[in-house]
Design an enzyme around this catalytic site. Structure first.
Site, PDB file in Angstrom:
ATOM      1  N   PHE A 305     -45.473 -22.209 -11.976  1.00  0.00           N
ATOM      2  CA  PHE A 305     -44.443 -21.225 -12.297  1.00  0.00           C
ATOM      3  C   PHE A 305     -43.064 -21.741 -11.915  1.00  0.00           C
ATOM      4  CE2 PHE A 305     -48.172 -18.534 -11.942  1.00  0.00           C
ATOM      5  CZ  PHE A 305     -47.967 -17.569 -12.922  1.00  0.00           C
ATOM      6  N   ASP A 306     -42.101 -21.426 -12.755  1.00  0.00           N
ATOM      7  CA  ASP A 306     -40.703 -21.509 -12.354  1.00  0.00           C
ATOM      8  C   ASP A 306     -40.459 -20.292 -11.460  1.00  0.00           C
ATOM      9  OD1 ASP A 306     -37.933 -22.156 -12.324  1.00  0.00           O
ATOM     10  OD2 ASP A 306     -37.600 -20.670 -13.895  1.00  0.00           O
ATOM     11  N   LYS A 307     -39.385 -20.286 -10.699  1.00  0.00           N
ATOM     12  CA  LYS A 307     -39.131 -19.148  -9.812  1.00  0.00           C
ATOM     13  C   LYS A 307     -38.253 -18.084 -10.464  1.00  0.00           C
ATOM     14  CE  LYS A 307     -36.256 -19.294  -6.265  1.00  0.00           C
ATOM     15  NZ  LYS A 307     -35.373 -18.093  -6.385  1.00  0.00           N
ATOM     16  N   VAL A 505     -45.275 -22.145 -16.735  1.00  0.00           N
ATOM     17  CA  VAL A 505     -44.741 -20.837 -17.092  1.00  0.00           C
ATOM     18  C   VAL A 505     -43.257 -20.807 -16.756  1.00  0.00           C
ATOM     19  CG1 VAL A 505     -45.032 -18.340 -16.861  1.00  0.00           C
ATOM     20  CG2 VAL A 505     -46.975 -19.861 -16.432  1.00  0.00           C
TER      21      VAL A 505
END
Length: 634
Positions: A305-307, A505
């Site tokens: 995941f990106d944040k 994502v």
């Protein structure tokens, strides 16, 4: 041939076969045989034509096997066999078409949501026009119960809107002025004026329909392999039938082998499952762009995941302003002037805070440069500003003082992102920004691992302390911080080298390189975002991370289903061939078993259409569903 014509052909064949049996009963054998031959011609005409067309292009397909067998059966006087084979083949084909139509029903439902007309406000008058005639900038009036005909923004009024056809959520959403609305969604209550932003084929609904159409026509790798297999398999069966005829001197066995060896169930085993899986996803607000991605999703064991905007809400706010040698207002004014040209969420947060402090007039930068993953350089008059993270400022000033690092760490350990502002000669101050973690992110790791994912990680350009604070709260397996776009690519490549299948994502824009290199790219919460729709392999149309579990479950269920179909189809063909060679299966019975196998493959694929992920429903969901509030399957 259309389904309607197929239906009439089947009825005609049944009638002719019935007449044949009637004349056979009164011992008019020649007339009875004539009706069987006519029935074989009526049901087999299209099969024969397709076989001949295939031969013109050097394609030896299933239809050729049936044609040879039927002609052979007529030559040796097996008229009932000829009629039965063509009838059963036509019936199987008809059932395939009907089932594919059923699995494509999600697309038809989406088409039904297309509004046919719109009411626009022009010179104070209400004009009713065709929805496709609405132009960008028109003011559209939407009354209770009406479908919204455009993508736009509410400029007057408010409403409760059913967005299930876009996001898959059944519970209506309250929207007011400045909120975005989407074409095809329904105004359940309220009255509003909407300024049209995207119209006609540019609306979100139109793009979704186009993507689902393309996805349902695309082919999975397994399907492509099976089509190549069938290309060589069919000629091989013809050669085997000839050899069997030569060895046994029994034309009936050879013709029976041709009939029962048709790989009909095998050919449809993959596409029918893939179409059903894509349709189920579309019905639940998950757009999978093709069968290839369903197969890839089923193999994913690491989700990265990106944040910002993914694990967090993407609406960061300034928490603390700490100036050095200038006032807070002066610091905010300079930063907002520099950031007013930026599209980054942190820049927008600074501009918003400046407006809250009463600073409205910003000086446009003479020069503006984005340094990927680090910050920006902006020139305001004679002054050059460097605005960015710790790494960026360290490159400009060298080692930072222990006291300054301690102040940064205090903020970062609270999970905040620190933006440092400096000129060429000094540091002007720091801005602490916090982005709230999504509520459903807290159960993320548990839910993904329940769906078969081994590792959940985060790759972000944010500082290590902030990233670690977020990672610890969410229980992530690994956190990769302070990563530039190229570094994110290297992290994904490293995971892949270690044998992992990685899904990335992100928002489809800032993480483009990592999304491109990942085995599967997923964009979430992006209804109406063109770039994300174009770049991602999978699009989650709502803002719920809980959809991730559903995504992996439906992909695995679909792949498991198509594998069952393949295994079953091959097993039936092998058993039938052995039965023919053993002289225990004959032409009609073999064809009947073959068509029953096609029917069973179809019925198995329909299990995807009615798939319900009960484990992913909360108690409140079940309560709402009982009351009729929730209608979409999960």
């Amino acid at each position: 041939m259309s389904r309607k014509i197929q239906g009439y052909t089947i009825l005609a064949a049944i009638g002719l076969i019935a007449l044949s049996f009637l004349f056979r009963k009164i011992e008019m054998m020649h007339v009875a045989d004539s009706f069987m031959v006519i029935s074989a011609f009526v049901a087999g005409y299209r099969i024969f034509i397709k076989a001949l067309k295939g031969l013109r292009f050097k394609i030896i397909g299933i239809e050729l096997l049936v044609t040879i067998a039927v002609i052979g059966a007529i030559i040796i006087g097996e008229y009932w066999e000829a009629a039965a084979v063509t009838f059963l083949f036509m019936l199987g084909s008809y059932l395939e078409v009907r089932t594919l139509e059923k699995t494509r029903s999600s697309l038809e439902k989406l088409m039904e949501y297309h509004p046919s007309q719109a009411t626009i406000l022009e010179n104070g008058n209400h004009l009713i026009i065709a929805a496709e005639d609405v132009k960008k900038g028109d003011i559209v009036i939407v009354k209770p119960g009406e479908k919204i005909p455009v993508d736009g923004v509410i400029i007057k009024g408010s409403a409760t809107i059913n967005q299930s056809m876009i996001t898959g959520e059944s519970i209506p959403i309250f929207k007011q002025e400045k909120d975005n609305v989407f074409s095809g969604t329904i105004n359940e209550s309220g009255f509003m004026h909407v300024e049209a932003i995207n119209v006609g084929e540019d609306t979100t609904l139109s793009k979704i329909i186009e993507m689902v159409e393309d996805a349902q026509e695309s082919k999975a790798k397994t399907q492509k392999f099976l089509e190549k297999f069938a290309k060589y398999y069919t000629p091989l069966i013809i050669i085997l039938a000839i050899l069997l005829w030569v060895v046994t001197n029994d034309i009936r066995i050879a013709l029976t082998l041709l009939v029962i060896s048709c790989p009909g169930a095998l050919v449809i085993s993959v596409p029918i499952s893939i179409v059903a899986g894509i349709g189920h996803g579309a019905r639940n607000g998950v757009l999978i762009k093709g069968g290839e991605y369903i197969e890839k999703l089923a193999k994913i064991d690491v989700v990265a995941f990106d944040k910002t905007g993914t694990l967090t809400k993407g609406t960061p706010k300034v928490i603390n302003v700490k100036p050095y040698g200038v006032t807070s207002k002066e610091l905010l004014m300079k930063l907002a002037s520099a950031e007013c040209a930026s599209e980054h969420p942190l820049g927008k947060a600074i501009v918003e805070r400046a407006k809250e402090e009463g600073i409205e007039m910003f000086e446009s930068p003479d020069h503006f440069e984005v340094v990927l993953g680090k910050g920006i350089i902006a020139s305001l008059g004679n002054e050059t500003l460097f605005i960015g993270n710790r790494l960026f400022i360290k490159e400009k000033f060298g080692e930072l003082s222990d006291r300054f690092i301690e102040e940064l760490s205090l903020e970062e350990n609270l999970g905040r992102t620190v933006v440092i502002a400096a000129t060429k000669t000094k540091i002007m101050g720091i801005i602490s920004i916090a982005d709230e973690i999504r509520e459903d992110a807290y159960t993320l790791v548990k839910s993904l691992k329940a769906s078969g994912i081994k590792k959940v990680i985060m790759i972000t350009g944010d500082n290590l302390a902030t990233a670690k604070a977020v990672g610890d709260k969410l229980g992530l397996d690994e956190v990769y911080a302070e990563k530039l776009p190229s570094d994110k690519v290297n992290v994904v490549k490293s995971l892949q080298k270690n044998g992992h299948k990685v899904a990335m994502v992100g928002d489809g824009i800032n993480d483009a390189p990592a999304l491109a290199i990942a085995d599967t790219s997923i964009a979430m919460g992006v209804a109406g975002t063109d770039v994300a729709m174009d770049t991602a392999d999978v699009i989650l149309m709502n803002d719920k991370l809980s959809q991730m579990e559903y995504l992996f479950k439906i992909s695995r269920f679909t792949v498991k289903n198509l594998k069952q179909n393949i295994f079953f189809s091959i097993s039936v063909v092998v058993l039938l061939i052995l039965g023919v060679i053993g002289n225990v299966i004959f032409m009609t019975s073999g064809m009947l078993i073959h068509e029953l196998s096609v029917l069973l493959v179809i019925l198995n694929a329909l299990r995807i259409v009615v798939f319900k992920d009960k484990k992913n429903k909360s108690k409140s969901d079940f309560a709402l569903e009982k009351k009729g509030v929730l209608s979409n399957e999960m």
